[in-house]
Design a protein around this motif. Structure first.
Motif: not given
Length: 115
Positions: A11, A38, A40, A87-88, A90, A110-114
């Protein structure tokens, strides 16, 4: 049996950076190319970046100028350096390798950008 093991996901806040690693079970030079894809939720898997045996690179337009791909020949590892994350970006990121006509995949990270 070719094994690709990804690591480095997590994250991160928008604007942040991450480095993904893909360790191979054999020599990097045995592969025609290695890359990162990737996927999504609800979307098709897409190419993010690749590097060929001779060192040529290619990037998706959406990551140009923000992501770099590199390799450590001694460690048989390919890296994806991601900066200015959005965020995109992710998604689950998969390592990919082409060996002849065979295509090999890692298990994904998993890569989460938030915020």
């Amino acid at each position: 049996q070719v094994q690709l093991v990804e690591s480095g996901g997590g994250l991160v806040q928008p604007g942040g950076s991450l480095r993904l690693s893909c360790a191979t079970s054999g020599s990097i030079f045995s592969f025609n190319s290695m890359g990162w894809y990737r996927q999504a939720p609800g979307k098709q898997r897409e190419l993010v970046a690749l590097i060929t045996r001779v060192g040529s690179t290619n990037f998706a337009d959406s990551v140009k100028g923000r992501f770099t791909i590199s390799r450590d020949n001694a460690q048989n590892t390919v890296y994806l350096e991601m900066s200015s994350l959005k965020p995109e970006d992710t998604a689950v990121y998969y390592c990919n390798a082409h060996l002849g006509f065979a295509v090999h995949w890692g298990q994904g990270t998993q890569v989460t950008v938030s915020s």
